[in-house]
Design an enzyme around this catalytic site. Structure first.
Site, PDB file in Angstrom:
ATOM      1  N   LYS A  36       0.404   0.066   7.813  1.00 53.61           N
ATOM      2  CA  LYS A  36       1.025   0.284   6.700  1.00 53.61           C
ATOM      3  C   LYS A  36       0.027  -0.525   5.571  1.00 53.61           C
ATOM      4  O   LYS A  36      -0.906  -1.130   5.869  1.00 53.61           O
ATOM      5  CB  LYS A  36       2.358  -0.448   6.735  1.00 53.61           C
ATOM      6  CG  LYS A  36       2.263  -1.898   7.013  1.00 53.61           C
ATOM      7  CD  LYS A  36       3.643  -2.855   7.745  1.00 53.61           C
ATOM      8  CE  LYS A  36       3.441  -4.029   7.919  1.00 53.61           C
ATOM      9  NZ  LYS A  36       4.641  -4.912   8.344  1.00 53.61           N
TER      10      LYS A  36
ATOM     11  N   ARG B 195      17.057  -8.206   7.030  1.00 54.35           N
ATOM     12  CA  ARG B 195      15.882  -7.340   6.262  1.00 54.35           C
ATOM     13  C   ARG B 195      16.394  -5.960   6.110  1.00 54.35           C
ATOM     14  O   ARG B 195      16.935  -5.403   5.462  1.00 54.35           O
ATOM     15  CB  ARG B 195      14.622  -7.787   6.446  1.00 54.35           C
ATOM     16  CG  ARG B 195      13.709  -7.566   5.359  1.00 54.35           C
ATOM     17  CD  ARG B 195      12.217  -7.964   5.757  1.00 54.35           C
ATOM     18  NE  ARG B 195      11.617  -7.444   6.995  1.00 54.35           N
ATOM     19  CZ  ARG B 195      10.282  -7.216   7.425  1.00 54.35           C
ATOM     20  NH1 ARG B 195       9.782  -8.203   6.752  1.00 54.35           N
ATOM     21  NH2 ARG B 195       9.984  -6.515   8.402  1.00 54.35           N
TER      22      ARG B 195
ATOM     23  N   TYR C  38     -14.115 -20.730 -17.760  1.00 51.57           N
ATOM     24  CA  TYR C  38     -12.587 -20.898 -18.582  1.00 51.57           C
ATOM     25  C   TYR C  38     -12.180 -22.481 -18.533  1.00 51.57           C
ATOM     26  O   TYR C  38     -12.137 -22.792 -17.169  1.00 51.57           O
ATOM     27  CB  TYR C  38     -11.636 -19.888 -18.056  1.00 51.57           C
ATOM     28  CG  TYR C  38     -11.858 -18.382 -18.709  1.00 51.57           C
ATOM     29  CD1 TYR C  38     -12.030 -18.180 -19.971  1.00 51.57           C
ATOM     30  CD2 TYR C  38     -11.926 -17.627 -17.658  1.00 51.57           C
ATOM     31  CE1 TYR C  38     -12.417 -16.840 -20.568  1.00 51.57           C
ATOM     32  CE2 TYR C  38     -12.374 -16.214 -18.325  1.00 51.57           C
ATOM     33  CZ  TYR C  38     -12.434 -15.911 -19.627  1.00 51.57           C
ATOM     34  OH  TYR C  38     -12.610 -14.657 -20.009  1.00 51.57           O
TER      35      TYR C  38
ATOM     36  N   MET D 276     -11.554 -12.987 -13.873  1.00 49.45           N
ATOM     37  CA  MET D 276     -11.281 -11.326 -13.268  1.00 49.45           C
ATOM     38  C   MET D 276     -12.370 -10.793 -12.630  1.00 49.45           C
ATOM     39  O   MET D 276     -12.157 -10.211 -11.512  1.00 49.45           O
ATOM     40  CB  MET D 276     -10.795 -10.559 -14.513  1.00 49.45           C
ATOM     41  CG  MET D 276     -10.176  -9.236 -14.018  1.00 49.45           C
ATOM     42  SD  MET D 276      -9.823  -8.369 -15.692  1.00 49.45           S
ATOM     43  CE  MET D 276      -8.574  -9.291 -16.491  1.00 49.45           C
TER      44      MET D 276
HETATM   45  C1  LIG Z   1       4.304  -5.552   9.502  1.00 46.90           C
HETATM   46  C2  LIG Z   1       5.213  -5.096  10.670  1.00 46.90           C
HETATM   47  C3  LIG Z   1       4.407  -5.306  12.012  1.00 46.90           C
HETATM   48  C4  LIG Z   1       3.286  -5.749  12.216  1.00 46.90           C
HETATM   49  O1  LIG Z   1       3.231  -7.213  11.902  1.00 46.90           O
HETATM   50  P1  LIG Z   1       2.043  -8.219  12.449  1.00 46.90           P
HETATM   51  O2  LIG Z   1       2.416  -9.521  12.104  1.00 46.90           O
HETATM   52  O3  LIG Z   1       0.859  -7.629  11.154  1.00 46.90           O
HETATM   53  O4  LIG Z   1       1.475  -7.828  13.583  1.00 46.90           O
HETATM   54  C5  LIG Z   1       5.463  -5.036  13.136  1.00 46.90           C
HETATM   55  N1  LIG Z   1       6.527  -4.336  13.052  1.00 46.90           N
HETATM   56  C6  LIG Z   1       7.152  -4.397  11.953  1.00 46.90           C
HETATM   57  C7  LIG Z   1       8.733  -3.971  11.738  1.00 46.90           C
HETATM   58  C8  LIG Z   1       6.486  -4.711  10.755  1.00 46.90           C
HETATM   59  O5  LIG Z   1       7.160  -4.532   9.426  1.00 46.90           O
END
Ligand SMILES: *Cc1c(COP(=O)(O)O)cnc(C)c1O
Length: 357
Positions: free
Chosen positions: A38, A128, A251, A299
């Protein structure tokens, strides 16, 4: 691939290290392990990462959004199982054959009517996504609600897996086991994320879902990192300036030289995910030596004190992230965040250099 442009920062991604981490997690889990890709594989590039894992034998990938799933299908072609954690309405994946996660009873009803293959998500403590306790009870009472679905997995997600002594872990394991036996006995289970793999037998399932550990983030905070490092961020030294006692840098004139110093200005900044909160709190690596970050991160530019690194020259590449004492986890600790956020913040203007298998 386009070459590195003059002055362009380079994000080096070690694909064989990601594959080695995936294999290592599989050996520890003692059961199949997916790849969580993801958010563009935590900022490292979902396409190259997923292809490398697929070639190593990884059969199932998890993404968060439908759009990520569609892009990944185009990259991987047919054959791999692609699961969309946020779910999607029946038919929204066109002919991409993505697998939705069912996160509430409405999802269950819609995809049962459509006859979908799906993953059923039971919430055991995250509050969630996933069916809550009341929805789980409704399913347990009326199994017909699942009719029409082909359940590939039933899953839950740990809230505190990175804290092995947290009582929540055992609570979630017990809730999950009880819910699966009432709702989906015999369906394959998917339980642990990266850290969960290290929690032991009670957290083993038919498919672990590691993300961060693939990318070198420590899944066992507080203990040495068992994973291989994957990421290195290098930016070009544009100038090396001699400054006098009393001169200020950057800055806010927040840093003042107490004596003559040499300052290297490098071509990366907070727009590249080198967070402004690191100002005055980090270092870069140049010619194998530590160069303290001085003044504020801007930046597009950051300034480092290279007085003690005589060889420092314009055109050198200074490592902002990666190397001894400078992992994404180390960087994160200096600015009050986690390695995940460091990786997913890396900007879009890098030249991405993939070390191939
Ligand atoms: C992001 C996620 C994972 C992976 O989690 P990590 O801590 O990065 O290994 C697994 N299951 C779900 C539902 C997630 O949202």
């Amino acid at each position: 691939m386009t070459p590195v442009a003059p002055g362009q920062a380079v994000l080096r991604i070690d694909l064989p290290a990601i594959v080695a981490n995936w294999r290592d997690l599989g050996a520890r889990h003692g059961a199949p392990v997916a790849g969580v890709v993801k958010a563009d594989a935590y900022g490292l590039g979902a396409g190259p990462v997923a292809r490398a894992l697929r070639n190593a034998g990884c059969g199932t990938f998890f993404v968060a959004h439908l759009t990520e799933g569609l892009a990944l299908r185009a990259t991987l072609g047919a054959g791999s199982e692609i699961v969309v954690l946020d779910g999607f309405p029946p038919g929204a994946d066109g002919d991409a054959r993505l697998i939705p996660v069912l996160n509430h009873l409405g999802d269950v009803a819609a995809h049962a009517a459509a006859g979908s293959a799906a993953v059923l998500h039971l919430d055991t403590g995250m509050s969630r996504l996933g069916l809550d306790a009341r929805e789980q009870a409704a399913l347990a009472e009326d199994a017909a609600r699942l009719r029409g679905l082909t359940l590939r997995f039933v899953m839950t997600h740990l809230a505190c897996a990175d804290e092995p002594d947290h009582p929540m872990n055992a609570v979630q394991a017990a809730r999950f086991a009880a819910a699966v036996s009432r709702i989906a006995p015999g369906v394959k289970r998917s339980f642990a994320n990266s850290s969960g793999i290290f929690l032991g037998e009670a957290f083993r399932s038919d498919l672990a879902r590691p993300g961060c550990a693939l990318y070198g983030i420590n899944p066992t905070p507080g203990a040495p990192n068992p994973m291989r490092q994957v990421v290195r961020v290098e930016a070009e030294v544009l100038q090396v300036r001699e400054i006098a006692e009393g001169d200020t840098v950057g800055y806010g004139a927040s840093w003042t030289a107490r004596e003559p110093r040499r300052i290297a200005t490098v071509a990366a900044g907070y727009a590249d995910g080198y967070l402004r909160a690191l100002s005055g709190r980090s270092f870069g690596l140049l010619h194998g030596r530590q160069a303290p970050l001085v003044g504020r991160v801007s930046m597009d530019l950051t300034t480092f004190d290279v007085t003690d690194i005589e060889q420092a020259r314009p055109g050198d590449r200074l490592a902002l992230i990666g190397g001894d004492g400078n992992t994404p986890d180390d960087i994160a600790a200096r600015c009050g965040t986690i390695g995940y956020e460091i990786l997913t913040s890396l900007g879009r203007r890098y030249h991405r250099a993939y070390q191939e298998a």
